[in-house]
Design a protein around this motif. Structure first.
Motif, PDB file in Angstrom:
ATOM      1  N   ILE A 285     168.890   2.181  18.166  1.00 61.98           N
ATOM      2  CA  ILE A 285     168.204   2.784  19.311  1.00 61.98           C
ATOM      3  C   ILE A 285     169.091   3.828  19.983  1.00 61.98           C
ATOM      4  O   ILE A 285     168.639   4.920  20.353  1.00 61.98           O
ATOM      5  CB  ILE A 285     167.782   1.693  20.325  1.00 61.98           C
ATOM      6  N   ILE A 286     170.376   3.499  20.139  1.00 60.82           N
ATOM      7  CA  ILE A 286     171.305   4.437  20.773  1.00 60.82           C
ATOM      8  C   ILE A 286     171.509   5.675  19.901  1.00 60.82           C
ATOM      9  O   ILE A 286     171.556   6.805  20.404  1.00 60.82           O
ATOM     10  CB  ILE A 286     172.647   3.739  21.074  1.00 60.82           C
ATOM     11  N   ALA A 289     168.669   7.964  20.260  1.00 58.44           N
ATOM     12  CA  ALA A 289     168.641   8.625  21.573  1.00 58.44           C
ATOM     13  C   ALA A 289     169.501   9.886  21.587  1.00 58.44           C
ATOM     14  O   ALA A 289     169.443  10.659  22.544  1.00 58.44           O
ATOM     15  CB  ALA A 289     169.115   7.668  22.654  1.00 58.44           C
ATOM     16  N   LEU A 343     161.299   1.419  27.161  1.00 56.43           N
ATOM     17  CA  LEU A 343     162.171   2.194  26.261  1.00 56.43           C
ATOM     18  C   LEU A 343     161.447   3.316  25.523  1.00 56.43           C
ATOM     19  O   LEU A 343     161.970   4.427  25.419  1.00 56.43           O
ATOM     20  CB  LEU A 343     162.849   1.256  25.251  1.00 56.43           C
ATOM     21  N   GLY A 347     163.428   8.813  26.507  1.00 50.30           N
ATOM     22  CA  GLY A 347     164.216   8.982  25.296  1.00 50.30           C
ATOM     23  C   GLY A 347     165.629   9.477  25.485  1.00 50.30           C
ATOM     24  O   GLY A 347     166.387   9.547  24.518  1.00 50.30           O
ATOM     25  N   SER A 348     166.049   9.843  26.702  1.00 49.08           N
ATOM     26  CA  SER A 348     167.398  10.358  26.891  1.00 49.08           C
ATOM     27  C   SER A 348     168.419   9.243  26.747  1.00 49.08           C
ATOM     28  O   SER A 348     168.104   8.056  26.871  1.00 49.08           O
ATOM     29  CB  SER A 348     167.534  10.995  28.275  1.00 49.08           C
ATOM     30  N   VAL A 349     169.682   9.620  26.511  1.00 50.83           N
ATOM     31  CA  VAL A 349     170.748   8.630  26.339  1.00 50.83           C
ATOM     32  C   VAL A 349     170.910   7.794  27.605  1.00 50.83           C
ATOM     33  O   VAL A 349     170.968   6.565  27.555  1.00 50.83           O
ATOM     34  CB  VAL A 349     172.080   9.321  25.977  1.00 50.83           C
ATOM     35  N   SER A 352     167.932   5.458  28.174  1.00 50.95           N
ATOM     36  CA  SER A 352     167.931   4.398  27.160  1.00 50.95           C
ATOM     37  C   SER A 352     168.976   3.337  27.467  1.00 50.95           C
ATOM     38  O   SER A 352     168.709   2.131  27.362  1.00 50.95           O
ATOM     39  CB  SER A 352     168.185   4.990  25.765  1.00 50.95           C
ATOM     40  N   LEU A 356     168.155  -0.506  28.262  1.00 51.48           N
ATOM     41  CA  LEU A 356     168.774  -1.494  27.378  1.00 51.48           C
ATOM     42  C   LEU A 356     169.623  -2.467  28.180  1.00 51.48           C
ATOM     43  O   LEU A 356     169.727  -3.648  27.830  1.00 51.48           O
ATOM     44  CB  LEU A 356     169.623  -0.795  26.314  1.00 51.48           C
ATOM     45  N   THR A 416     158.501   2.453  18.485  1.00 50.27           N
ATOM     46  CA  THR A 416     157.603   2.056  19.576  1.00 50.27           C
ATOM     47  C   THR A 416     156.860   0.759  19.270  1.00 50.27           C
ATOM     48  O   THR A 416     156.803  -0.148  20.101  1.00 50.27           O
ATOM     49  CB  THR A 416     156.580   3.166  19.848  1.00 50.27           C
TER      50      THR A 416
END
Length: 443
Positions: A285-286, A289, A343, A347-349, A352, A356, A416
């Protein structure tokens, strides 16, 4: 009450008056906690690191071996089939032969198997080693949970469990940057890829700790030479009094027919599904991102676990202080749902990592708080089998979670659908919590 324990050479005995005081009791439990909880945490940290480092290895391994997301998801999850088959017998054996010998056997075996992942070349080898790792590790977490019932009554156990389960976020805090550094810095050293160095080096702590257990851990109160006679009497009296209120099944049929166990297994199934949905896919996920370097991915994964490590002891202390178990489980589960569900929308770091962190704090707090329920309801051999059975069936979610999420990711090309699936499952689990009678767990 006449003591059945031999005099302790570690310290002079205390008077009966002192042993009945709240101060003496508090000091005794603090002494027990200092002795066993940090060490057990360290062992579980090694266990969790070896269980989930495949999530970091995935960042390189899939390209090197040409594995699909589905192959990875199935391999990550097949660990729990081995876990499922051997967990109950493992806990029963632990109850009979003692924690020291059996926990050492578990750790030494899984360390060797974890290091053997450097030989993976095909999906079949990957599946076989993940299955064997599950077989080897089966019984460690439920074994420790059972072991803690030998020392702590229900009223003191939520805090002890929450501190023990802090090993999970600690594994993320330490393991993320360590795994990223190994894969970043040792790529190609001695002709080995970074992911092979990852499996090899992260097996070493478990190997060393497995040896240390044999010299450090006591099987129970009676064999603890570092306790005085008065401390032993106090601890034994509290545990015996606590067990007097718990169920002890007289037959296997009665045990299997206990609807409470199936309800607890269903609740924990949902918790575990969310927990491993986070653990196995957090690095991915990271990276999606916008973070590409394995070292940076590792550093960013530490942040959600830092948030969880703050939440766990606070919730555990609150649960013990208020003698309330259900809300302290259900609310963290719903908090994690909020993080998972949002989430896909951001979508940005930075966004996210924030979401998280919310999901991590909620689901890991729920993972520790859950065990306040079955340990408050079961005692003796029923606790040994019951804890293992609940954990055993619920941990099948560890198979389904990465397998289904991986399949959904391949099917849709996006994460998603997998996150929605996790959110719905954890929500269902939170609702099931309220079917557990409050009077059976709130003490």
């Amino acid at each position: 009450m006449k003591s059945t324990y031999a005099a302790s050479p570690a310290a002079p005995d205390n008077s009966v008056a002192d042993s009945d005081s709240p101060t003496f009791e508090a000091q005794t439990y603090a002494k027990v906690s200092r002795r066993i909880i940090p060490f057990l945490m360290l062992c579980y940290l090694g266990a969790y690191l070896d269980r989930v480092n495949v999530g970091f290895a995935k960042l390189q391994m899939l390209n090197d071996l040409r594995f699909s997301e589905t192959i990875y998801g199935l391999g990550a999850g097949i660990f729990f089939l081995g876990y499922f088959l051997f967990e109950v017998p493992s806990n029963v054996i632990l109850h009979k032969v003692g924690a020291r010998t059996w926990l050492a056997r578990i750790m030494l075996t899984w360390a060797v198997i974890s290091a053997s992942f450097i030989f993976v070349k095909s999906p079949t080898t990957f599946y076989v080693l993940r299955f064997l790792l599950g077989v080897a590790e089966a019984g460690f977490a439920p074994g420790v949970i059972l072991y803690l019932t030998y020392w702590y009554p229900s009223a003191r156990r939520a805090k002890a469990l929450s501190i023990f389960f802090m090993a999970i976020p600690l594994a993320g805090i330490l393991g993320g940057p360590l795994s990223g550094w190994i894969m970043h810095s040792l790529q190609g050293v001695m002709s080995l890829t970074g992911w092979k160095w990852l499996f090899l080096l992260e097996a070493v702590p478990s190997l060393l700790l497995g040896i240390v257990i044999l010299f450090y851990l006591d099987n129970g109160i009676a064999s603890a030479k570092w306790l005085t006679d008065a401390e032993k009497r106090l601890l034994a009296r509290n545990v015996e009094g606590d067990n007097a209120h718990k169920s002890a099944h007289g037959s296997i049929g009665a045990f299997i027919g206990d609807r409470r166990l199936w309800l607890l297994a269903a609740i924990y199934f949902c918790v575990v599904l969310g927990q491993y949905g986070l653990t196995f896919w957090l690095p991915t996920i990271i990276r999606k991102a916008g973070v590409s370097d394995p070292l940076h991915v590792g550093l960013f994964t530490a942040i959600p676990y830092l948030c969880a490590i703050v939440a766990l002891p606070l919730i555990g202390m609150s649960a013990d202080r208020l003698r309330e178990r259900r809300l302290h489980l259900a609310i963290p589960m719903l908090v994690s749902v909020a993080g998972f569900a949002m989430l896909p929308l951001l979508g940005s770091v930075g966004a996210s990592i924030t979401l998280l962190s919310i999901a991590s704090a909620g689901i890991l707090a729920a993972s520790s708080q859950f065990w306040s329920l079955p340990t408050a309801m079961l005692g003796g051999v029923s606790a040994a089998a019951g804890i293992a059975a609940v954990n055993c069936f619920a941990n099948l979610a560890g198979f389904f979670s990465p397998a289904i999420v991986g399949w959904l990711n391949d099917l849709t090309g996006k994460s998603t659908a997998g996150l929605i699936f996790i959110s719905l499952a954890v929500t269902l689990g939170a609702l099931l919590v309220f079917l557990v009678p409050a009077k059976s767990v709130n003490r």
